[in-house]
Scaffold this active site. Structure first.
Site, PDB file in Angstrom:
ATOM      1  CG  ASP A 161      -0.216  -0.205   2.536  1.00  0.00           C
ATOM      2  OD1 ASP A 161       1.022  -0.329   2.525  1.00  0.00           O
ATOM      3  OD2 ASP A 161      -0.880  -0.248   3.589  1.00  0.00           O
ATOM      4  CG  HIS A 162       3.450   2.417   2.999  1.00  0.00           C
ATOM      5  ND1 HIS A 162       2.527   1.589   3.557  1.00  0.00           N
ATOM      6  CD2 HIS A 162       3.756   3.334   3.959  1.00  0.00           C
ATOM      7  CE1 HIS A 162       2.267   1.986   4.795  1.00  0.00           C
ATOM      8  NE2 HIS A 162       3.006   3.043   5.062  1.00  0.00           N
ATOM      9  CG  ASP A 215       2.287   1.520   9.320  1.00  0.00           C
ATOM     10  OD1 ASP A 215       2.807   1.829   8.243  1.00  0.00           O
ATOM     11  OD2 ASP A 215       1.568   2.298   9.977  1.00  0.00           O
ATOM     12  NE  ARG A 218       3.036   9.631  12.298  1.00  0.00           N
ATOM     13  CZ  ARG A 218       3.367   8.345  12.315  1.00  0.00           C
ATOM     14  NH1 ARG A 218       3.828   7.781  11.219  1.00  0.00           N
ATOM     15  NH2 ARG A 218       3.256   7.645  13.417  1.00  0.00           N
ATOM     16  CB  SER A 246       7.282   6.405  10.717  1.00  0.00           C
ATOM     17  OG  SER A 246       7.929   5.264  10.231  1.00  0.00           O
ATOM     18  NE  ARG A 249       9.485   6.273   8.162  1.00  0.00           N
ATOM     19  CZ  ARG A 249       9.058   7.433   7.660  1.00  0.00           C
ATOM     20  NH1 ARG A 249       9.918   8.364   7.310  1.00  0.00           N
ATOM     21  NH2 ARG A 249       7.779   7.665   7.490  1.00  0.00           N
TER      22      ARG A 249
END
Ligand code: MIC
Ligand code: SF4
Length: 642
Positions: free
Chosen positions: A64-65, A119, A379, A533, A535
């Site tokens: 999806d990203h 996520d 965000r 995030s 990440r």
């Protein structure tokens, strides 16, 4: 004594530790999710564990990203992810099927279960009564391998809701109010549990908007009870068999209670550049708008988009505004297409973007220079939109539509009557976008395109650390600052040597050069370092550049865990005021630090440039000490650590 809802789910999953605030606990994880931008690393790490199959009840890999395919990179990653999923027993949600959190809520979320996702908005699942937490990819890989998830038992804060939302006041305004009250640091070390008579007036998707954006509080997660509304939602999704009731006991205890009367709320908006810069929409006078974006995992449900369409019906997007709409899932997309909502959006002049993260993570639709962009997203960190000097505001879809039509930030109640929408009693369920794993896994070949570079492995920590302060930052540094995303950088997520060239690129374009010249070193930060995030690239890429230690006033939870997972020592100032005693460029030494952290003894950092000793603290469990010393979780696990 009764238990609150969070304690009930935790106690049902506790494999180690005591359920007391601040104690180290380990939880069994029932489900995991990954998305493509963090997923490639997570699966490379899972492969490195050398297991044949996942050990969870359910694991899903979403695409999806990284949906823009300007070159081969993202498409290569999708192929890798699909083949790995097929081989190891993982469901694969293919590109076009929707944003991970929205699809997971619709098709897999289940009350009372634990979900770990690579996520930070995984807590969306709290809307359906799950204990859903964000983590780095490596923690998710370990959970897929059957390992527990380790954390400090958070305190549980209750948000007590009373009353009912007025027209034009929405779930987004509830979470913006919570952010206004508690701030982006307010959730640190906490679970936010919703309760009170106002809960029954909120649907599952409204609740999911609230738990989703609980990530912006820095909370471990947020959770709503599973009640009759939850049952209705699961009926709609043809999954009522998976429903069960979960709620707090009447005499449950909380560390703090925040009361919100929904009758009194007004439309709110977060100003640039922080989700907690919240004010009333009507307090903003004559701010001209260039872009409006509706969608993201926060506000892209069927009801969000049906309201959007109803408000746009018969109107036109202002000539100076570019307005995008991204449906959260294929299910939502099909429904708005079938019921005509999509027609109103197109007729109004909206730009319909495929069902994905899109503009939320700067994957296309970057606004013009200096633009004001009003978004229903979660965000608004500087630069995240893809345009460095854009001014991003966060608000409800209703407030977004008001801005799109009038060309100015406008209180949505000025649009006139609140439209009545009738949500369908039935919805088309079509899981063809979710591909089950192979029945003959041994035959599946894993496809690795040239974008997928081998995983860099850290070395064990040396006994003494010495080096320069490569960077000194202020408070609330986000992982978007550390490891930016966007259309140019996101496609490099599977290639650490390449992506590491962009560490801190917007905040300090010389950082990488300096880190390389000095052969690594340290970072000094302020409060809430690493918020945002999940990440792990924000730890992994600096590790690749030789970062050995980060010293801050405080850390955000997921980034702290990611630093440990990659063997970077996280320390905090014993006295926050000592933050002023170190400058960028100072030479620091930590003699015998590896041994000291193993004994739990007091630790000081020697600032050799200034000739002073600075006392620091570390709150590492024995397991975390062993992980840092081994040079990270992978080395630790391979060495037999659990
Ligand atoms: C985000 O909203 O920042 C992301 C992109 O979804 C991240 C994950 C990532 O960086 O890949 C998140 O929230 O964890
Ligand atoms: Fe995607 Fe944005 Fe949600 Fe992150 S916050 S998962 S980028 S839609």
């Amino acid at each position: 004594m009764g238990m609150n809802l969070a304690e009930k789910i935790i106690s049902a999953h506790l494999v180690n530790g005591k359920m007391e605030t601040g104690e180290d606990i380990a939880l069994k994880i029932d489900q995991t999710l990954t998305q493509d931008a963090t997923g490639t690393m997570a699966y490379l790490q899972f492969e490195a564990l050398g297991l044949k199959k996942i050990q969870t009840d359910l694991s899903v890999s979403y695409i999806d990203h990284n949906m823009l395919q300007a070159g081969f990179e993202n498409a290569d990653d999708h192929k890798y992810l699909q083949s790995v999923a097929s081989k190891y027993g993982i469901y694969f949600s293919r590109p076009g099927n929707g944003i991970c959190h929205q699809v997971h809520l619709e098709r897999f979320g289940s009350p009372g279960k634990t979900l770990l996702g690579s996520d930070s908005h995984t807590p969306t699942g709290g809307g359906i009564g799950m204990l859903a937490m964000g983590a780095g990819g490596l923690d998710v890989a370990v959970a897929m391998g059957g390992g527990a998830f380790y954390l400090k038992m958070p305190e549980v804060v209750k948000i007590h809701l009373t009353g009912k939302l007025k027209p034009f006041v929405t779930a987004k305004d509830i979470i913006l109010e919570v952010l206004r009250v508690l701030s982006v640091k307010g959730g640190l070390g906490r679970i936010i549990e919703y309760g009170g008579p106002g809960v029954k007036n909120l649907s599952v998707t409204q609740r999911a908007t609230i738990t989703n954006m609980g990530a912006e509080l820095g909370a471990t997660t947020s959770v709503f009870p599973s009640d009759d509304n939850t049952k209705e939602y699961m009926k709609l999704q043809k999954r009522v068999k998976e429903w069960s009731r979960w709620e707090a006991d009447p005499d449950a205890k909380y560390s703090k209670v925040v009361k919100i009367n929904l009758d009194k709320l007004e439309p709110l908006i977060a100003k640039p550049h922080s989700p907690d810069s919240v004010v009333k929409v009507k307090s903003i006078k004559r701010v001209k708008v260039d872009q409006v974006c509706i969608g993201s995992c926060t506000n892209s449900s069927l009801s969000d988009l049906m309201i959007t369409a109803a408000l746009l019906k018969g109107k036109k997007i202002h000539s100076e505004v570019s307005c995008t709409i991204t449906p959260g899932s294929k299910q939502v997309f099909e429904a708005i297409s079938e019921n005509g909502s999509l027609t109103h959006m197109i007729a109004a002049g909206a730009r319909i973007v495929e069902s994905a993260c899109g503009p939320c993570i700067g994957m296309g639709q970057a606004p013009n220079s200096g633009a004001v962009s009003v978004r229903s997203f979660n965000r608004n960190f500087p630069g995240r939109s893809g345009t460095k000097d854009a001014q991003v505001y966060l608000a409800s879809p209703e407030t977004c539509v008001a801005a799109a039509i009038t060309g100015y930030i406008t209180d949505p109640s000025e649009l006139g009557r609140y439209p009545k929408i009738k949500l369908p009693e039935k919805i088309k369920i079509d899981d063809s976008g979710i591909i089950p794993p192979s029945k003959t896994p041994s035959k599946v070949k894993i496809l690795r395109g040239p974008n997928i570079a081998p995983l860099p492995i850290n070395k064990a920590m040396p006994s003494t650390l010495e080096g320069d302060v490569l960077l000194k930052t202020g408070d609330n540094i986000t992982t978007d600052h550390i490891m930016p995303a966007g259309a140019k950088i996101l496609p490099l997520r599977s290639n650490i040597p390449k992506i590491s060239e962009f560490v801190y690129t917007y905040l300090d374009p010389d950082f990488v050069k300096r880190a390389k010249q000095k052969n690594g070193g340290f970072i000094v930060g302020g409060e809430n370092y690493g918020q945002g995030s999940s990440r792990e690239h924000a730890a992994l890429a600096p590790m690749y550049l030789g970062l050995k230690m980060v010293l801050t006033i405080s850390f955000a939870r997921i980034h702290l865990a990611n630093l440990i997972n990659f063997g970077i020592l996280p320390l905090t100032f014993a006295e926050p005021a000592d933050y002023d005693k170190i400058e960028q460029g100072d030479n620091l030494k930590l003699p015998m630090v590896a041994d000291i952290i193993s004994t739990g003894a007091d630790l000081t950092v020697k600032n050799l440039t200034k000739g002073i000793d600075i006392p620091v603290t570390y709150s590492l469990t024995p397991r975390q000490v062993a992980i840092v010393r081994a040079g990270g979780l992978l080395n630790y696990t391979r060495g037999g650590g659990k």
